[in-house]
Design a protein around this motif. Structure first.
Motif, PDB file in Angstrom:
ATOM      1  N   ALA A  49     -11.091 -55.943  85.253  1.00 56.58           N
ATOM      2  CA  ALA A  49     -10.509 -56.931  84.340  1.00 56.58           C
ATOM      3  C   ALA A  49      -9.276 -56.366  83.640  1.00 56.58           C
ATOM      4  O   ALA A  49      -8.264 -57.047  83.498  1.00 56.58           O
ATOM      5  N   PHE A  50      -9.333 -55.100  83.230  1.00 57.94           N
ATOM      6  CA  PHE A  50      -8.199 -54.492  82.542  1.00 57.94           C
ATOM      7  C   PHE A  50      -7.052 -54.167  83.497  1.00 57.94           C
ATOM      8  O   PHE A  50      -5.904 -54.095  83.084  1.00 57.94           O
ATOM      9  N   ALA A  51      -7.351 -53.979  84.765  1.00 57.74           N
ATOM     10  CA  ALA A  51      -6.334 -53.579  85.724  1.00 57.74           C
ATOM     11  C   ALA A  51      -5.457 -54.747  86.183  1.00 57.74           C
ATOM     12  O   ALA A  51      -4.436 -54.540  86.815  1.00 57.74           O
ATOM     13  N   GLN A  52      -5.828 -55.977  85.875  1.00 64.20           N
ATOM     14  CA  GLN A  52      -5.034 -57.129  86.295  1.00 64.20           C
ATOM     15  C   GLN A  52      -3.669 -57.096  85.629  1.00 64.20           C
ATOM     16  O   GLN A  52      -3.515 -56.625  84.517  1.00 64.20           O
ATOM     17  N   ASP A  53      -2.668 -57.628  86.343  1.00 60.68           N
ATOM     18  CA  ASP A  53      -1.311 -57.683  85.804  1.00 60.68           C
ATOM     19  C   ASP A  53      -1.258 -58.545  84.555  1.00 60.68           C
ATOM     20  O   ASP A  53      -1.894 -59.587  84.473  1.00 60.68           O
ATOM     21  N   LYS A  54      -0.455 -58.091  83.598  1.00 58.97           N
ATOM     22  CA  LYS A  54      -0.205 -58.893  82.409  1.00 58.97           C
ATOM     23  C   LYS A  54       0.714 -60.038  82.818  1.00 58.97           C
ATOM     24  O   LYS A  54       1.580 -59.861  83.673  1.00 58.97           O
ATOM     25  N   PRO A  55       0.583 -61.202  82.177  1.00 62.18           N
ATOM     26  CA  PRO A  55       1.452 -62.327  82.533  1.00 62.18           C
ATOM     27  C   PRO A  55       2.931 -62.028  82.316  1.00 62.18           C
ATOM     28  O   PRO A  55       3.769 -62.463  83.087  1.00 62.18           O
ATOM     29  N   SER A  56       3.263 -61.285  81.282  1.00 60.85           N
ATOM     30  CA  SER A  56       4.660 -60.947  80.962  1.00 60.85           C
ATOM     31  C   SER A  56       4.733 -59.493  80.516  1.00 60.85           C
ATOM     32  O   SER A  56       4.818 -59.196  79.329  1.00 60.85           O
ATOM     33  N   PRO A  57       4.712 -58.557  81.475  1.00 61.20           N
ATOM     34  CA  PRO A  57       4.686 -57.141  81.103  1.00 61.20           C
ATOM     35  C   PRO A  57       5.953 -56.698  80.376  1.00 61.20           C
ATOM     36  O   PRO A  57       7.039 -57.233  80.603  1.00 61.20           O
ATOM     37  N   ALA A  58       5.790 -55.718  79.497  1.00 62.60           N
ATOM     38  CA  ALA A  58       6.921 -55.137  78.774  1.00 62.60           C
ATOM     39  C   ALA A  58       7.785 -54.343  79.744  1.00 62.60           C
ATOM     40  O   ALA A  58       7.274 -53.615  80.588  1.00 62.60           O
ATOM     41  N   LYS A  59       9.090 -54.516  79.620  1.00 64.90           N
ATOM     42  CA  LYS A  59      10.051 -53.820  80.473  1.00 64.90           C
ATOM     43  C   LYS A  59      11.183 -53.268  79.616  1.00 64.90           C
ATOM     44  O   LYS A  59      11.427 -53.751  78.511  1.00 64.90           O
ATOM     45  N   THR A  60      11.887 -52.284  80.153  1.00 64.59           N
ATOM     46  CA  THR A  60      13.043 -51.701  79.481  1.00 64.59           C
ATOM     47  C   THR A  60      14.158 -51.531  80.496  1.00 64.59           C
ATOM     48  O   THR A  60      13.919 -51.056  81.604  1.00 64.59           O
ATOM     49  N   ALA A  61      15.367 -51.930  80.111  1.00 61.90           N
ATOM     50  CA  ALA A  61      16.565 -51.683  80.913  1.00 61.90           C
ATOM     51  C   ALA A  61      17.465 -50.773  80.084  1.00 61.90           C
ATOM     52  O   ALA A  61      17.677 -51.028  78.896  1.00 61.90           O
ATOM     53  N   GLU A  62      17.953 -49.712  80.701  1.00 60.60           N
ATOM     54  CA  GLU A  62      18.808 -48.758  79.983  1.00 60.60           C
ATOM     55  C   GLU A  62      20.031 -48.420  80.817  1.00 60.60           C
ATOM     56  O   GLU A  62      19.980 -48.468  82.042  1.00 60.60           O
ATOM     57  N   GLY A  63      21.094 -48.082  80.109  1.00 58.36           N
ATOM     58  CA  GLY A  63      22.305 -47.657  80.789  1.00 58.36           C
ATOM     59  C   GLY A  63      23.297 -47.117  79.790  1.00 58.36           C
ATOM     60  O   GLY A  63      23.110 -47.237  78.574  1.00 58.36           O
ATOM     61  N   MET A  64      24.356 -46.538  80.303  1.00 57.70           N
ATOM     62  CA  MET A  64      25.408 -45.969  79.464  1.00 57.70           C
ATOM     63  C   MET A  64      26.662 -46.829  79.579  1.00 57.70           C
ATOM     64  O   MET A  64      27.026 -47.262  80.664  1.00 57.70           O
ATOM     65  N   VAL A  65      27.264 -47.067  78.435  1.00 63.16           N
ATOM     66  CA  VAL A  65      28.562 -47.732  78.359  1.00 63.16           C
ATOM     67  C   VAL A  65      29.463 -46.716  77.672  1.00 63.16           C
ATOM     68  O   VAL A  65      29.356 -46.517  76.463  1.00 63.16           O
ATOM     69  N   GLY A  66      30.281 -46.022  78.446  1.00 60.56           N
ATOM     70  CA  GLY A  66      31.008 -44.880  77.898  1.00 60.56           C
ATOM     71  C   GLY A  66      29.988 -43.860  77.433  1.00 60.56           C
ATOM     72  O   GLY A  66      29.090 -43.481  78.181  1.00 60.56           O
ATOM     73  N   ASP A  67      30.072 -43.450  76.163  1.00 60.30           N
ATOM     74  CA  ASP A  67      29.077 -42.510  75.641  1.00 60.30           C
ATOM     75  C   ASP A  67      28.042 -43.200  74.754  1.00 60.30           C
ATOM     76  O   ASP A  67      27.318 -42.547  74.006  1.00 60.30           O
ATOM     77  N   ALA A  68      27.952 -44.523  74.850  1.00 60.99           N
ATOM     78  CA  ALA A  68      26.941 -45.287  74.107  1.00 60.99           C
ATOM     79  C   ALA A  68      25.760 -45.597  75.020  1.00 60.99           C
ATOM     80  O   ALA A  68      25.935 -46.053  76.153  1.00 60.99           O
ATOM     81  N   LYS A  69      24.555 -45.338  74.518  1.00 60.90           N
ATOM     82  CA  LYS A  69      23.349 -45.690  75.267  1.00 60.90           C
ATOM     83  C   LYS A  69      22.950 -47.109  74.876  1.00 60.90           C
ATOM     84  O   LYS A  69      22.824 -47.420  73.695  1.00 60.90           O
TER      85      LYS A  69
END
Length: 171
Positions: A23-43
């Motif tokens: 039951a706990f292993a099922q996918d969450k309907p809307s899992p938390a995600k993170t997108a990261e990248g650099m714009v010049g020297d700004a994260k």
């Protein structure tokens, strides 16, 4: 006899544990995600919950056009930049913002709001906007089942279903 009861109890325990773990292993309907990248020297970091299409029509039905949308699911999406950056040629100071979109058929408005911690768009207040920019609403030929953000050195994109919006980034 005691051995048989012990075996039955052990079997019942193992079965209950298996059901609980499944039951706990099922996918969450809307899992938390993170997108990261650099714009010049700004994260740049975008934290969001990623809902799925699940056979629905997203743009214009699930997400109404012309209305403020939390740009994800659950809590409002947040957009963090470690240094001042430019978004579509306009300055966005370093900080963490809630991120909203007003989707439109031909043009969408991207909103960076100073109240970073919000649940959805229920308490959204335009007086707290730090920046608003307009970008073209685009159609893609590739189906994106889950909402996805991508941060690149000169642009960030949001894609879901067959829709896409992108904003130019710079220092």
């Amino acid at each position: 006899m005691k051995n048989m009861n012990f075996t039955k109890n052990l079997l019942a325990f193992v079965l209950m544990a298996f059901v609980s773990i499944s039951a706990f292993a099922q996918d969450k309907p809307s899992p938390a995600k993170t997108a990261e990248g650099m714009v010049g020297d700004a994260k740049v970091t975008i934290n969001y919950s990623s809902p799925a299409v699940k056979g629905r029509t997203v743009w214009g039905e699930l997400v109404p056009l012309g209305e403020v949308w939390r740009a994800g699911a659950n809590e409002a999406t947040t957009f963090t930049t470690s240094k001042d950056i430019m978004v579509e040629g306009k300055k966005l100071p370093a900080g963490t913002y809630s991120f909203f979109i007003i989707p439109g058929e031909y043009e969408s408005t991207l909103i960076f709001n100073k109240v970073a911690k919000q649940w959805g768009a229920f308490n959204y207040d335009s007086k707290e906007d730090a920046l608003r920019v307009s970008v073209p609403s685009q159609q893609t030929s590739t189906m994106e089942e889950r909402l996805v953000y991508e941060v690149m050195p000169s642009v960030f994109e949001i894609r879901w279903e067959y829709g896409k919006a992108a904003a130019k980034l710079g220092m």
